[in-house]
Design a protein around this motif. Structure first.
Motif, mmCIF file in Angstrom:
data_model
loop_
_atom_site.group_PDB
_atom_site.id
_atom_site.type_symbol
_atom_site.label_atom_id
_atom_site.label_comp_id
_atom_site.label_asym_id
_atom_site.label_seq_id
_atom_site.Cartn_x
_atom_site.Cartn_y
_atom_site.Cartn_z
ATOM 1 N N THR A 141 0.834 -1.209 0.000
ATOM 2 C CA THR A 141 0.000 0.000 0.000
ATOM 3 C C THR A 141 0.866 1.256 0.000
ATOM 4 N N ALA A 142 1.856 1.274 0.879
ATOM 5 C CA ALA A 142 2.719 2.451 0.987
ATOM 6 C C ALA A 142 3.540 2.624 -0.293
ATOM 7 N N TYR A 143 4.063 1.548 -0.812
ATOM 8 C CA TYR A 143 4.870 1.607 -2.032
ATOM 9 C C TYR A 143 4.029 2.094 -3.216
ATOM 10 N N HIS A 144 2.820 1.550 -3.336
ATOM 11 C CA HIS A 144 1.925 1.904 -4.442
ATOM 12 C C HIS A 144 1.634 3.412 -4.451
ATOM 13 N N ALA A 145 1.367 3.963 -3.249
ATOM 14 C CA ALA A 145 1.043 5.389 -3.145
ATOM 15 C C ALA A 145 2.241 6.253 -3.532
ATOM 16 N N VAL A 146 3.398 5.887 -3.006
ATOM 17 C CA VAL A 146 4.598 6.693 -3.278
ATOM 18 C C VAL A 146 4.988 6.583 -4.749
ATOM 19 N N LYS A 147 4.856 5.405 -5.322
ATOM 20 C CA LYS A 147 5.188 5.199 -6.741
ATOM 21 C C LYS A 147 4.304 6.100 -7.611
ATOM 22 N N LYS A 148 3.027 6.178 -7.231
ATOM 23 C CA LYS A 148 2.076 7.003 -7.973
ATOM 24 C C LYS A 148 2.448 8.491 -7.868
ATOM 25 N N ALA A 149 2.894 8.896 -6.676
ATOM 26 C CA ALA A 149 3.244 10.302 -6.458
ATOM 27 C C ALA A 149 4.588 10.654 -7.075
ATOM 28 N N SER A 150 5.453 9.673 -7.252
ATOM 29 C CA SER A 150 6.867 9.949 -7.559
ATOM 30 C C SER A 150 7.115 10.801 -8.822
ATOM 31 N N PRO A 151 6.318 10.687 -9.912
ATOM 32 C CA PRO A 151 6.612 11.558 -11.064
ATOM 33 C C PRO A 151 6.467 13.054 -10.754
ATOM 34 N N LEU A 152 5.702 13.377 -9.703
ATOM 35 C CA LEU A 152 5.487 14.792 -9.348
ATOM 36 C C LEU A 152 6.581 15.332 -8.440
ATOM 37 N N LEU A 153 7.390 14.429 -7.897
ATOM 38 C CA LEU A 153 8.291 14.819 -6.811
ATOM 39 C C LEU A 153 9.728 14.991 -7.303
ATOM 40 N N TYR A 154 9.881 15.969 -8.195
ATOM 41 C CA TYR A 154 11.191 16.275 -8.787
ATOM 42 C C TYR A 154 12.034 17.071 -7.773
ATOM 43 N N PRO A 155 13.324 17.278 -8.075
ATOM 44 C CA PRO A 155 14.180 18.007 -7.131
ATOM 45 C C PRO A 155 13.610 19.391 -6.812
ATOM 46 N N GLY A 156 13.670 19.765 -5.548
ATOM 47 C CA GLY A 156 13.172 21.075 -5.134
ATOM 48 C C GLY A 156 11.766 21.024 -4.553
ATOM 49 N N THR A 157 11.081 19.898 -4.732
ATOM 50 C CA THR A 157 9.727 19.782 -4.173
ATOM 51 C C THR A 157 9.803 19.385 -2.699
ATOM 52 N N LYS A 158 8.700 19.662 -2.007
ATOM 53 C CA LYS A 158 8.576 19.214 -0.619
ATOM 54 C C LYS A 158 7.329 18.327 -0.510
ATOM 55 N N THR A 159 7.480 17.242 0.263
ATOM 56 C CA THR A 159 6.364 16.305 0.453
ATOM 57 C C THR A 159 6.108 16.116 1.936
ATOM 58 N N VAL A 160 4.852 16.264 2.328
ATOM 59 C CA VAL A 160 4.477 16.004 3.717
ATOM 60 C C VAL A 160 3.964 14.570 3.810
ATOM 61 N N VAL A 161 4.501 13.830 4.758
ATOM 62 C CA VAL A 161 3.973 12.503 5.074
ATOM 63 C C VAL A 161 3.253 12.617 6.411
ATOM 64 N N ILE A 162 1.949 12.354 6.420
ATOM 65 C CA ILE A 162 1.213 12.355 7.686
ATOM 66 C C ILE A 162 1.132 10.918 8.186
ATOM 67 N N GLY A 163 1.705 10.694 9.356
ATOM 68 C CA GLY A 163 1.676 9.362 9.959
ATOM 69 C C GLY A 163 2.940 8.576 9.678
ATOM 70 N N ALA A 164 3.675 8.252 10.737
ATOM 71 C CA ALA A 164 4.901 7.462 10.597
ATOM 72 C C ALA A 164 4.701 6.106 11.265
ATOM 73 N N GLY A 165 3.502 5.547 11.103
ATOM 74 C CA GLY A 165 3.193 4.256 11.718
ATOM 75 C C GLY A 165 3.384 3.106 10.752
ATOM 76 N N GLY A 166 2.456 2.160 10.779
ATOM 77 C CA GLY A 166 2.569 0.932 9.995
ATOM 78 C C GLY A 166 2.754 1.157 8.509
ATOM 79 N N LEU A 167 2.043 2.130 7.941
ATOM 80 C CA LEU A 167 2.197 2.436 6.519
ATOM 81 C C LEU A 167 3.271 3.493 6.303
ATOM 82 N N GLY A 168 3.194 4.560 7.099
ATOM 83 C CA GLY A 168 4.071 5.715 6.881
ATOM 84 C C GLY A 168 5.543 5.373 6.980
ATOM 85 N N HIS A 169 5.903 4.491 7.899
ATOM 86 C CA HIS A 169 7.333 4.215 8.077
ATOM 87 C C HIS A 169 7.902 3.542 6.830
#
Ligand SMILES: [Zn+2]
Ligand SMILES: [Zn+2]
Length: 272
Positions: free
Chosen positions: A154-182
């Motif tokens: 689940t976590a990998y799928h979400a990040v993979k989907k977001a990854s084309p938008l996250l070029y150098p210089g961008t900032k990403t907020v991750v809410i939750g550093a638990g079971g998925l977030g970590h």
């Protein structure tokens, strides 16, 4: 065998004695469970949030994050042998429908979801299929990797989907550093050059995320939205990946987002 059974919504599941699963098809695989993860979804199932979606008949056995050893295989199974260490993909899929052929297994039109729509893996044995078992190195302990079957995917799928938008210089907020977030934080670090801002209520969890690549850690103590806006020069982040999705996080996520930013909602339970 023993199994963790849910008999009634809003009541705690109980460990009960039930018959072992039986082979019914040539592609069936029965796995002796070595580890079964507890997912937030199990709690949402107990709360009745899935009752209408799945129409599952109670009582049934919970557990959709499973790993173990192959116990028995059907006559047509050739990808695993008895004794193999395996992690179990959460969905049992047909491999033949259009979605399966396109690699969109989660959209299989002939699927079953052990632990959600049929008996799951919080038991001594689980019935799944050849397509759903992935053979692992025998040195891996099922209890150490079982949760990756869902929380990892689940976590990998979400990040993979977001990854084309996250070029150098961008900032990403991750809410939750638990079971998925970590896991999501580690995927972000591995897949993108984005600057990672982690928001969590636990100082200990935030401390851990620093060694995984978090650039900023923000304690969710009521001032966290302001703190994130400060880190992002008042603009908000290009992406917010919300692994919580309830108890206010779903509202905070929107406030931390830059104009035309991208909001990924993975956790659930709240409403917008
Ligand atoms: Zn889950
Ligand atoms: Zn299919």
């Amino acid at each position: 065998m023993k199994a963790v059974r849910l008999a009634k919504y809003h009541e705690q599941p109980k460990v009960e004695e039930v018959p072992e699963p039986k082979m019914t098809g040539p592609l069936d695989v029965i796995v002796r469970i070595g580890g079964a993860g507890l997912c937030r979804t199990d709690l949402h199932i107990i709360e009745g949030q899935w009752a209408e979606i799945t129409g599952v008949k109670l009582p049934y056995t919970l557990g959709h994050e499973n790993a173990g050893w192959v116990h028995e295989i059907g006559s047509a199974v050739s990808n695993v042998a008895v004794g193999d260490t395996v992690i179990v993909h959460p969905l049992v899929t047909c491999g033949l429908c259009r979605a399966c052929r396109a690699g969109n297994d989660m959209h299989c039109i002939n699927s079953a979801f052990p632990g959600v729509s049929v008996d799951g893996g919080m038991a001594n044995f689980l019935k799944t299929s050849a397509r759903a078992v992935v053979k692992l190195d025998p040195s891996l302990a099922p209890k150490d990797i079982a949760a990756l079957a869902d929380a990892g995917l689940t976590a990998y799928h979400a990040v993979k989907k977001a990854s084309p938008l996250l070029y150098p210089g961008t900032k990403t907020v991750v809410i939750g550093a638990g079971g998925l977030g970590h896991i999501g934080i580690q995927c972000l670090k591995a897949l993108t050059p984005t600057e990672i801002i982690v928001v969590d209520r636990s100082p200990a969890a935030l401390e851990l995320t620093r060694s995984w690549g978090a650039d900023h850690t923000v304690l969710a103590d009521g001032s966290h939205v302001a703190r994130v806006l400060e880190i992002t020069a008042g603009n908000g982040a290009e992406a917010v990946i919300d692994f919580v999705g309830e108890r206010g996080a779903e509202q905070d996520a929107v406030k931390m987002l830059r104009r035309a930013g991208s909001h990924f909602i993975i956790g659930y339970g709240g409403s917008l």
